[in-house]
Design a protein around this motif. Structure first.
Motif: not given
Ligand code: S3P
Length: 169
Positions: A124-135
């Protein structure tokens, strides 16, 4: 009664588990480490070579073995442990289940430099990590929220965690 620490990757289960065990004079067990030692492979290599389903079966097997031990321990689970089979029910019947639940921002900060160890987030690219975590968290909250205790008031401290455990007894 065992104490099981559950929560998302990076929530501090191993960190707080070790401190908790030390202060309670109990043995600390990290479920991922037990699996790695027995399989003589890292979690990342197990996922890569044998797939996630195989890992989940090993996780369940080791959880079952640990629970049988009569000595009360502090057990840090993997982030997915409560979400497969009837693991959550099994833990609740055999101990006190404590959910460590820091904010997404805290999780992101802790996970960013440790992505490689974790097969679910390593690509998961760093900039998408927060969204991934949320989901992912949204999917898992229905499982995590079955815990006996919910620790979310940051910063976490040993005193706060111990107090909640005491209040629950
Ligand atoms: C996982 C979390 C990991 C480990 C595996 C899968 C998950 O444990 O069990 O990589 O599904 O959330 P940590 O929560 O200790 O990182």
């Amino acid at each position: 009664m065992h104490i099981f620490l559950i929560g998302f990757m990076g929530s501090g289960k191993s960190y707080w588990g070790q401190r908790l065990a030390e202060s309670m004079g109990r043995r600390f067990i990290d479920l991922d480490s037990v699996i790695e030692e027995k399989q003589k492979k890292s979690i990342a290599a197990i996922f890569e070579d044998n797939g996630e389903q195989h890992f989940r079966e090993l996780e369940r097997q080791e959880l079952g073995r640990l629970i049988e031990k009569p000595e009360p321990m502090v057990i840090a689970c993997g982030g997915g442990t409560p979400c497969y089979f009837d693991n959550m029910l099994f833990m609740k019947q055999n101990g006190l289940v404590v959910w460590l639940d820091p904010t997404v921002a805290s999780l992101e900060k802790r996970l960013k430099p440790e992505k490689d160890k974790r097969p679910l987030i390593r690509s998961v690219p760093d900039e998408q990590l927060a969204v991934f975590i949320e989901e992912k968290l949204k999917e898992r909250i229905p499982f995590y929220s079955g815990a006996h205790l919910h620790i979310f008031d940051e910063p976490f401290t040993l005193e706060k965690i111990l107090q909640q455990i005491k209040d629950a007894n």
